[in-house]
Design a protein around this motif. Sequence first.
Motif, PDB file in Angstrom:
ATOM      1  N   ARG B  15       0.817  -1.143   0.113  1.00  0.00           N
ATOM      2  CA  ARG B  15       0.091  -0.104  -0.039  1.00  0.00           C
ATOM      3  C   ARG B  15       1.037   1.242   0.129  1.00  0.00           C
ATOM      4  NH1 ARG B  15      -4.937  -2.436   2.132  1.00  0.00           N
ATOM      5  NH2 ARG B  15      -3.796  -4.094   3.723  1.00  0.00           N
ATOM      6  N   TYR B  16       0.395   2.328  -0.652  1.00  0.00           N
ATOM      7  CA  TYR B  16       0.982   3.872  -0.310  1.00  0.00           C
ATOM      8  C   TYR B  16      -0.172   4.477  -0.013  1.00  0.00           C
ATOM      9  CZ  TYR B  16       4.489   2.067  -3.854  1.00  0.00           C
ATOM     10  OH  TYR B  16       5.388   1.329  -4.523  1.00  0.00           O
ATOM     11  N   GLY B  17      -0.224   4.636   1.494  1.00  0.00           N
ATOM     12  CA  GLY B  17      -1.263   5.471   2.057  1.00  0.00           C
ATOM     13  C   GLY B  17      -2.310   4.703   1.835  1.00  0.00           C
ATOM     14  N   ASP B  18      -3.491   5.020   1.129  1.00  0.00           N
ATOM     15  CA  ASP B  18      -4.684   4.426   1.142  1.00  0.00           C
ATOM     16  C   ASP B  18      -4.996   3.587  -0.315  1.00  0.00           C
ATOM     17  OD1 ASP B  18      -5.719   5.384   3.368  1.00  0.00           O
ATOM     18  OD2 ASP B  18      -6.788   7.139   2.520  1.00  0.00           O
ATOM     19  N   VAL B  19      -3.711   3.942  -0.940  1.00  0.00           N
ATOM     20  CA  VAL B  19      -3.527   3.317  -2.468  1.00  0.00           C
ATOM     21  C   VAL B  19      -3.072   1.821  -2.260  1.00  0.00           C
ATOM     22  CG1 VAL B  19      -3.001   3.319  -4.916  1.00  0.00           C
ATOM     23  CG2 VAL B  19      -3.619   5.697  -3.464  1.00  0.00           C
ATOM     24  N   VAL B  20      -3.809   0.866  -2.813  1.00  0.00           N
ATOM     25  CA  VAL B  20      -3.386  -0.609  -2.808  1.00  0.00           C
ATOM     26  C   VAL B  20      -2.867  -0.964  -4.195  1.00  0.00           C
ATOM     27  CG1 VAL B  20      -3.890  -2.914  -2.790  1.00  0.00           C
ATOM     28  CG2 VAL B  20      -5.185  -1.213  -1.192  1.00  0.00           C
ATOM     29  N   LEU B  51      10.127  -3.934  -5.258  1.00  0.00           N
ATOM     30  CA  LEU B  51       9.990  -5.014  -4.167  1.00  0.00           C
ATOM     31  C   LEU B  51      11.201  -5.993  -4.478  1.00  0.00           C
ATOM     32  CD1 LEU B  51       6.238  -5.764  -3.464  1.00  0.00           C
ATOM     33  CD2 LEU B  51       7.746  -4.205  -2.243  1.00  0.00           C
ATOM     34  N   PHE B  52      11.206  -6.605  -5.517  1.00  0.00           N
ATOM     35  CA  PHE B  52      12.231  -7.637  -6.003  1.00  0.00           C
ATOM     36  C   PHE B  52      13.541  -7.030  -5.928  1.00  0.00           C
ATOM     37  CE2 PHE B  52       9.010 -10.316  -8.378  1.00  0.00           C
ATOM     38  CZ  PHE B  52       8.813 -11.154  -7.467  1.00  0.00           C
ATOM     39  N   THR B  53      13.813  -5.905  -5.958  1.00  0.00           N
ATOM     40  CA  THR B  53      15.215  -5.298  -6.089  1.00  0.00           C
ATOM     41  C   THR B  53      15.356  -4.523  -4.829  1.00  0.00           C
ATOM     42  OG1 THR B  53      14.387  -3.223  -7.050  1.00  0.00           O
ATOM     43  CG2 THR B  53      15.512  -4.865  -8.491  1.00  0.00           C
ATOM     44  N   GLY B  54      14.524  -4.664  -3.626  1.00  0.00           N
ATOM     45  CA  GLY B  54      15.038  -4.238  -2.508  1.00  0.00           C
ATOM     46  C   GLY B  54      14.847  -2.824  -2.253  1.00  0.00           C
ATOM     47  N   LEU B  55      14.216  -2.152  -3.470  1.00  0.00           N
ATOM     48  CA  LEU B  55      13.826  -0.525  -2.969  1.00  0.00           C
ATOM     49  C   LEU B  55      12.585  -0.223  -2.087  1.00  0.00           C
ATOM     50  CD1 LEU B  55      14.156   0.993  -6.367  1.00  0.00           C
ATOM     51  CD2 LEU B  55      15.533   1.451  -4.578  1.00  0.00           C
ATOM     52  N   ARG B  56      12.011  -1.303  -1.880  1.00  0.00           N
ATOM     53  CA  ARG B  56      10.655  -1.140  -1.096  1.00  0.00           C
ATOM     54  C   ARG B  56      10.481  -2.421  -0.379  1.00  0.00           C
ATOM     55  NH1 ARG B  56       8.272   3.796  -2.315  1.00  0.00           N
ATOM     56  NH2 ARG B  56       8.812   4.746  -4.170  1.00  0.00           N
ATOM     57  N   ARG B  57       9.761  -2.209   0.550  1.00  0.00           N
ATOM     58  CA  ARG B  57       9.288  -3.517   1.297  1.00  0.00           C
ATOM     59  C   ARG B  57       7.948  -3.489   1.242  1.00  0.00           C
ATOM     60  NH1 ARG B  57      12.177  -1.168   6.344  1.00  0.00           N
ATOM     61  NH2 ARG B  57      14.110  -2.018   6.194  1.00  0.00           N
ATOM     62  N   PRO B  58       7.452  -4.882   1.077  1.00  0.00           N
ATOM     63  CA  PRO B  58       5.865  -5.151   1.231  1.00  0.00           C
ATOM     64  C   PRO B  58       5.254  -4.518   2.360  1.00  0.00           C
ATOM     65  CG  PRO B  58       7.144  -6.962   1.494  1.00  0.00           C
ATOM     66  CD  PRO B  58       8.312  -6.056   1.331  1.00  0.00           C
ATOM     67  N   THR B  59       4.095  -4.203   2.323  1.00  0.00           N
ATOM     68  CA  THR B  59       3.337  -3.872   3.512  1.00  0.00           C
ATOM     69  C   THR B  59       2.981  -5.296   4.272  1.00  0.00           C
ATOM     70  OG1 THR B  59       2.164  -2.115   2.178  1.00  0.00           O
ATOM     71  CG2 THR B  59       1.325  -2.637   4.140  1.00  0.00           C
ATOM     72  N   SER B  60       2.665  -6.310   3.311  1.00  0.00           N
ATOM     73  CA  SER B  60       2.442  -7.708   3.964  1.00  0.00           C
ATOM     74  C   SER B  60       2.871  -8.534   2.974  1.00  0.00           C
ATOM     75  CB  SER B  60       0.964  -8.071   4.668  1.00  0.00           C
ATOM     76  OG  SER B  60       0.084  -7.805   3.503  1.00  0.00           O
ATOM     77  N   GLY B  61       3.080 -10.064   3.494  1.00  0.00           N
ATOM     78  CA  GLY B  61       3.494 -11.009   2.371  1.00  0.00           C
ATOM     79  C   GLY B  61       5.374 -11.216   2.507  1.00  0.00           C
ATOM     80  N   THR B  62       5.604 -11.964   1.794  1.00  0.00           N
ATOM     81  CA  THR B  62       7.297 -12.094   1.867  1.00  0.00           C
ATOM     82  C   THR B  62       7.584 -12.004   0.456  1.00  0.00           C
ATOM     83  OG1 THR B  62       7.033 -14.365   1.852  1.00  0.00           O
ATOM     84  CG2 THR B  62       7.683 -13.358   3.945  1.00  0.00           C
ATOM     85  N   VAL B  63       8.706 -11.367  -0.063  1.00  0.00           N
ATOM     86  CA  VAL B  63       9.393 -11.108  -1.208  1.00  0.00           C
ATOM     87  C   VAL B  63      10.819 -11.813  -1.079  1.00  0.00           C
ATOM     88  CG1 VAL B  63      10.295  -9.739  -3.051  1.00  0.00           C
ATOM     89  CG2 VAL B  63       8.222  -9.279  -1.868  1.00  0.00           C
ATOM     90  N   GLU B  64      11.307 -12.860  -1.783  1.00  0.00           N
ATOM     91  CA  GLU B  64      12.595 -13.367  -1.807  1.00  0.00           C
ATOM     92  C   GLU B  64      13.187 -13.309  -3.235  1.00  0.00           C
ATOM     93  OE1 GLU B  64      12.340 -17.497  -0.705  1.00  0.00           O
ATOM     94  OE2 GLU B  64      11.654 -17.127   1.442  1.00  0.00           O
ATOM     95  N   LEU B  65      14.614 -13.033  -2.938  1.00  0.00           N
ATOM     96  CA  LEU B  65      15.467 -13.206  -3.852  1.00  0.00           C
ATOM     97  C   LEU B  65      16.654 -14.092  -3.848  1.00  0.00           C
ATOM     98  CD1 LEU B  65      15.583 -11.119  -6.683  1.00  0.00           C
ATOM     99  CD2 LEU B  65      17.173  -9.928  -5.254  1.00  0.00           C
ATOM    100  N   PHE B  66      16.895 -15.084  -4.595  1.00  0.00           N
ATOM    101  CA  PHE B  66      17.827 -15.920  -4.364  1.00  0.00           C
ATOM    102  C   PHE B  66      17.745 -16.546  -3.044  1.00  0.00           C
ATOM    103  CE2 PHE B  66      19.649 -13.894  -8.046  1.00  0.00           C
ATOM    104  CZ  PHE B  66      20.072 -14.850  -9.033  1.00  0.00           C
TER     105      PHE B  66
END
Lengths: 245, 293
Positions: B15-20, B51-66
């Motif tokens: 999410r960005y504020g109220d925007v999903v 999210l995949f390149t580590g610039l941002r974090r997810p609000t929920s859930g997991t992102v994995e790279l290698f």
Amino acid sequence: MALTLTHARYQLLETFRIPMAVVGSAFFPAAAMLFFVVPFGGDHPVGATMATASMMAFAVMSTSLFTFGIGVAEDRAQPWDPYIRTLPAGPFPRFGGRVIAGFAVMGLSVLPVLAIAALLTEATVTPGGLLLGLAALALGSVPFTLMGLTIGYSLPSKAAIAVTQLVFFPMAFGGGLFTSPIDPPGFIETIAPFLPTRGVVELAWAAVGDHTPSAVSLAALAAWTLVAGLGAVHAYRRDEGARFS
Amino acid sequence: MTAEILARADGVTRRYGDVVALDDITLDVRAGELVGLLGPNGAGKSTLINLFTGLRRPTSGTVELFGGSPLDPARRRRVGMTPQDTGLPAALRVGECVDFVSAHFTTSVSRGALLERFGLSGLERRQIGGLSGGQKRRLAVALAFAGDPRLVFLDEPTTGLDVEARRTLWAGVRAFHEDGGTVLLTSHYLEEIEALARRVVVVGQGRVLADDSVEAVRGMAGVRRVSVTAADVPALPGVLGTERDGERVHLITSDADELVRELVRTGAPFSGLEVRLTSLEEAFLAITARRAA
């Protein structure tokens, strides 16, 4: 460490490709030397030496404030900055590289002042005194670098330009860099000890001449450094938060 | 034997504020795949790449790279990413820029070969500010390959390029893939995805709408738009999406004949019947709008 130096090298490369930026930061301290110090105190050895130290402190504070305040804000506005954050390195190489590059530009900005002092005034200094003075200036650049980083990491570039100038002016004049060190005007004598500029220049004076820094000025310098450091860390974290979270 | 998973999003919401921007996305990218992420602007493609390149974090859930967090620089050692060409440092020369990026990686490819692959040979000494738009774009894409990556993220790699420059770039991406490289590329052109990818993930409004072969998604290109002027259109079978534009109602369907037959059968009054082939993007927008409703 090698990567930090690479970052520093590329920062400098970018800076020197636009030479006016370097000329600008070296110009004002040199011009102030020529217009204020040479005609009004150039023939008095002690006065000229202290005034030269003041102008070098001025060069250091202005380059730190402008390089970091405006430079960081401008870089943050470019998509290149988040791209670099995707490269496999933590934030340190870019940050360290920036500090090293800032020091190099600072060194360049004090050279004309030194040259003018040596050639056109009666200023004198022992080699040891000069080294000690340069060390004092390097130390003195820390609070201004931190202030610049606080501004750069918390404001968009246009606001950063304005705020840097707003901070810069009272710091330079209020700190007594442009008035006689021995007999300053009353209001400057009142406020100067509470500004970090004064602490820096007193350290420089102590290094090159017979001066004992006042405890108030040094305490104020330490307090400003601490506050600016907290501000810079906070602004940097918040910026990462905005981009990373 | 299934190939190793290089990038994974598991139930990711951002999410960005109220925007999903991303709404419960699950996606795996395996070694050797060339995956196209297709969707209109604002679908969440760039957010997913960030999210995949580590610039941002997810609000929920997991992102994995290698197999680890993308926020850990060590996980990004064999990953390449394309900067926005508008942000390349104008004062640097082409060769310097490539060297600077390469310096961040423990492995790197030869600069000459890299520039040649993207049609930039002979431009090493040119300042980036003096390059044409197409050359900047190709340089930006080339940078993704500078660190000899196993996985590259290409966000809209050919936006604004002419046909020839686009083909040069595609050839470069294909060569990387043929050597075993893995690619996740975003685009809003089906043509681009078709030219490169085997697998297409269609995203809209932050969700995965389809995850299938290029052929299967291409079948959707046969979708038609039936337009009528009518005050009210009854519910009809086989409608993928409905759009209203003043008096006109547009119905998206994969079987226009059956839809018209049904419409006549309901006896609802209408005029100005028009049937035409839709673009894939129109079809996706209609499907997206329907799912969101």
